[in-house]
Design an enzyme around this catalytic site. Structure first.
Site, PDB file in Angstrom:
ATOM      1  N   HIS A 455     -23.524  29.014  -5.064  1.00  0.00           N
ATOM      2  CA  HIS A 455     -22.538  27.992  -4.705  1.00  0.00           C
ATOM      3  C   HIS A 455     -22.376  26.961  -5.814  1.00  0.00           C
ATOM      4  CE1 HIS A 455     -20.525  25.123  -1.848  1.00  0.00           C
ATOM      5  NE2 HIS A 455     -21.048  24.249  -2.690  1.00  0.00           N
ATOM      6  N   GLU A 456     -23.479  26.387  -6.239  1.00  0.00           N
ATOM      7  CA  GLU A 456     -23.395  25.338  -7.263  1.00  0.00           C
ATOM      8  C   GLU A 456     -22.860  25.885  -8.584  1.00  0.00           C
ATOM      9  OE1 GLU A 456     -23.528  22.301  -6.577  1.00  0.00           O
ATOM     10  OE2 GLU A 456     -24.249  22.602  -4.534  1.00  0.00           O
ATOM     11  N   HIS A 459     -19.163  25.644  -8.695  1.00  0.00           N
ATOM     12  CA  HIS A 459     -18.709  24.347  -9.212  1.00  0.00           C
ATOM     13  C   HIS A 459     -18.779  24.334 -10.740  1.00  0.00           C
ATOM     14  CE1 HIS A 459     -18.205  22.165  -5.502  1.00  0.00           C
ATOM     15  NE2 HIS A 459     -19.451  22.321  -5.124  1.00  0.00           N
ATOM     16  N   HIS A 462     -15.938  26.033 -12.340  1.00  0.00           N
ATOM     17  CA  HIS A 462     -14.749  25.185 -12.233  1.00  0.00           C
ATOM     18  C   HIS A 462     -14.714  24.173 -13.375  1.00  0.00           C
ATOM     19  CE1 HIS A 462     -12.009  23.026  -9.028  1.00  0.00           C
ATOM     20  NE2 HIS A 462     -11.335  23.479 -10.053  1.00  0.00           N
TER      21      HIS A 462
END
Length: 668
Positions: A455-456, A459, A462
């Site tokens: 998940h991280e 980020h 991104h």
């Protein structure tokens, strides 16, 4: 030694010289940086030439680089390694940042010059920068009269101070509520490695003997799934829920009241309206409706799960028993032992052969560890990231292990943004709180921690793929209820059949995880969704309640308010506590998610729809990764993020995939 923050670092990518920085350096650089930017602003506003894009908007975008560099560095380090000296200056650093924002946004002459720009002459990212900057000024109160601006500045300063105090106290409370056990018998159910880690934690914390179980940020503590003794589970559970009852609750209530008052000054009915003015959600009514329509079926699912747990337990269960007996269901019904899975999820393998390898297959990027760039703590590791053509792309820093100076949870930050206007390339950090292993032992992850790492890193992608002109539109600088979307999408690869086989191997024997176990794990995807969705929605409803109070409202009993809000929404907090209670809800009282915790479920609509697109189009393929990168990950806020989604997907997102994922279709 000179202050390293006053000029750009000469290291690759401008990597900061962390070891040379002191608390005094941060304060001095912030003060000087603020003063320098005010001089730059004065040069803009005193310019006798008519306002142009170059002499006003670009000059504003270029201003304040010393302050920006200082604040990005300081707050990155503070959250991950908040030593006593850094925490002592938090209030002043936050105050400098708040006052500077007001000095910019409430500057009448500067706002007038921005309003005078000919926006019709702009296009592309230039037009987007102008539109977003004007909107930012308006939402910050630029159009208010002098008296209202004065009141607004005072409120901003008060809220900033309370938020800093909340953040510090929340960390202190989390450390203070770590649970000490004198006898190993009380830890029955934990593996040898976990017990050894608890013994080390006790010694590190100053105990002469015994075992210490540190808390993590959410209400539910992962260790509850393993502790065999109900009294031990209860001790941990009650320690977790009692954080903040004697310190942070009053701060939270005061902050909520001040935010409501600030909303009134800005012309809004409540704080949530101010947040949604710059979000993808269309209205407060739409958010409230979405939370309500999901809550009822989630609670029904949770009640059905509770009935199954009671059967397994042979009687009624308590709140602290839920995770333990849920684990029993996984073992007995699905033949899944999540505690045993840890032996197959060794940190280095998950990172290199899971997270990194997936990014290589999807996007063609590669990673080379940089041992010449020391971090703010010895645990920090740094990799240089190269694009598919071999060109340098970004720096990625990973800080994975828990420690007392680190706030709870997991997050991503940027130390530099991808912005061609500033000639910057991204420096992205991921911070987690994985329990350190005993000396000489490998760091093993739970299944949840494995998902969190993926998940991280979503980020991080991104941020690393940011490919625009301006830092203020770069990477994750998107609406709060869109920012979680790319990270949630990246979780899909954690147990994907084309990924998991590459990293899920026994740390000692190198034996791959049995494919039948993976089949069983996938079969359990709906199990526990009632509990997980309920605890999340309860926290979202709590956030929404605090931030939709009317101006002038004073909550004299924050704990009673919390319990009443949850009960009125149909939740039973005595059985399923919200993921975060008010007293330790750092997302909304310290970390910028106020009236924004709903964003996870809002973004998950896009996420689930995107996962379906990948499945329909061949899954883990460079062609798919390149499309997702080009239309979404690289775009940041250079255009409307929902437009980016429609260009990627070919249509707007549909909610049906989310309802199926969460088991909310025809939930009885």
């Amino acid at each position: 030694m000179s202050n390293q923050l006053l000029s750009p670092s000469e290291n690759p990518y401008q990597w900061p010289e962390f070891q040379a920085l002191t608390a005094e350096d941060y304060v001095v650089a912030a003060r000087q940086g603020a003063a320098l930017q005010l001089e730059e602003l004065d040069a803009i506003t005193s310019n006798s030439e008519p306002a142009t894009f170059e002499n006003t908007l670009l000059a504003l975008e270029a201003s304040g680089q010393v302050l920006r560099r200082t604040l990005m560095t300081y707050f990155t380090v503070l959250s991950a390694h908040g030593t006593e000296d850094l925490r002592a200056i938090q209030s002043e650093m936050s105050s400098i940042m708040t006052r500077q924002q007001d000095a910019i946004h409430l500057n009448e002459t500067l706002f007038s010059r921005l309003q005078a720009l000919d926006l019709n002459a702009l296009e592309g990212e230039d037009a987007r920068l102008a539109d977003q900057t004007l909107r930012e000024f308006e939402l910050a109160g630029a159009a208010l009269g002098a008296e209202a601006k004065g009141k607004l500045s005072k409120l901003n300063e008060q809220i900033s101070e309370l938020s800093s105090r909340f953040s510090n106290l929340a960390l202190e409370n989390q450390n203070a509520h770590a649970v000490h056990f004198a006898d190993a018998v009380e830890l029955e159910g934990l593996g040898e490695a976990a017990i050894a880690s608890a013994a080390k934690a006790a010694l590190d914390a100053g105990y002469r003997d015994g075992f210490l179980l540190p808390l993590v940020s959410p209400s539910q503590q992962p260790v509850l799934s393993q502790l065999a003794r109900s009294d031990s589970r209860r001790k941990v559970h009650e320690a977790s829920l009692s954080r903040g009852l004697n310190s942070t609750l009053e701060l939270a209530a005061e902050m909520a009241s001040l935010r409501a008052e600030r909303a009134s000054v800005l012309g809004f009915s409540n704080h949530a309206e101010t947040v949604l003015a710059d979000a993808t959600a269309p209205s407060t009514a739409a958010v409230a409706e979405r939370l309500a329509e999901l809550s009822a079926p989630a609670v029904r699912n949770a009640n059905a799960e509770a009935a199954i747990l009671s059967e397994v337990a042979g009687g009624a269960i308590n709140a602290w028993d839920w995770r333990y007996y849920s684990e029993k269901v996984l073992q007995e019904k699905y033949s899944v032992d999540t505690s045993a899975l840890r032996e197959y999820f060794e940190l280095e393998r998950v990172l290199v052969h899971g997270v990194f390898a997936t990014a290589t297959r999807l996007y063609g990027i590669t990673f080379a560890e940089r041992f010449d760039l020391p971090g703010y703590h010895p645990d920090v590791r740094v990799w240089e990231v190269f694009d598919a053509d071999g060109s340098a792309l970004a720096l990625y820093a990973g800080d994975f292990l828990a420690r007392p100076t680190k706030k709870g949870g997991a997050w991503m930050t940027t130390l530099r943004d991808g912005a061609s206007f500033l000639d910057e390339r991204p420096i992205v950090t991921n911070t987690l709180n994985i329990a350190p292993a005993a000396d000489g032992e490998p760091v093993l992850l739970t299944l949840d921690e494995t998902h969190t790492l993926f998940h991280e890193f979503g980020h991080a992608l991104h941020g690393m793929f940011a490919n625009g002109k301006y830092a203020s539109l770069s990477g994750t600088s998107v609406p709060r209820d869109f920012v979680e979307f790319p990270s949630q999408v990246n979780e899909m690869w954690a147990l994907h059949e084309d990924v998991v086989g590459g990293y899920a191997k026994h740390y000692a024997t190198d034996e791959p995880l049995d494919p039948s176990v993976l089949d069983s794990l996938r079969a359990t995807e709906l199990w526990g969704q009632g509990f997980a969705t309920t605890e999340y929605l309860a926290a979202s409803v709590l956030d929404w309640a605090w931030h939709t109070i009317k101006p002038g409202t004073v909550i004299s009993d924050p704990e009673e308010f919390e319990q009443r809000v949850l009960a009125d929404a149909g939740f039973d907090p005595q059985m399923i506590a919200p993921r975060y209670r008010t007293g330790y809800f750092q997302h909304i009282f310290a970390n910028g998610y106020s009236a924004g915790y709903y964003s996870y479920i809002w973004s998950e609509v896009l996420d689930a729809d995107t996962v379906q697109w990948f499945a329909e189009n061949g899954g883990l393929m460079r062609e798919n990764g390149n499309r997702f990168r080009e239309e979404l990950l690289s775009r940041g806020n250079t255009r409307d993020p929902l437009k980016s989604y429609r260009l990627f997907r070919g249509r707007s997102a549909e909610v049906e995939p989310l309802l199926r994922r969460r088991g909310l279709v025809n939930a009885e």
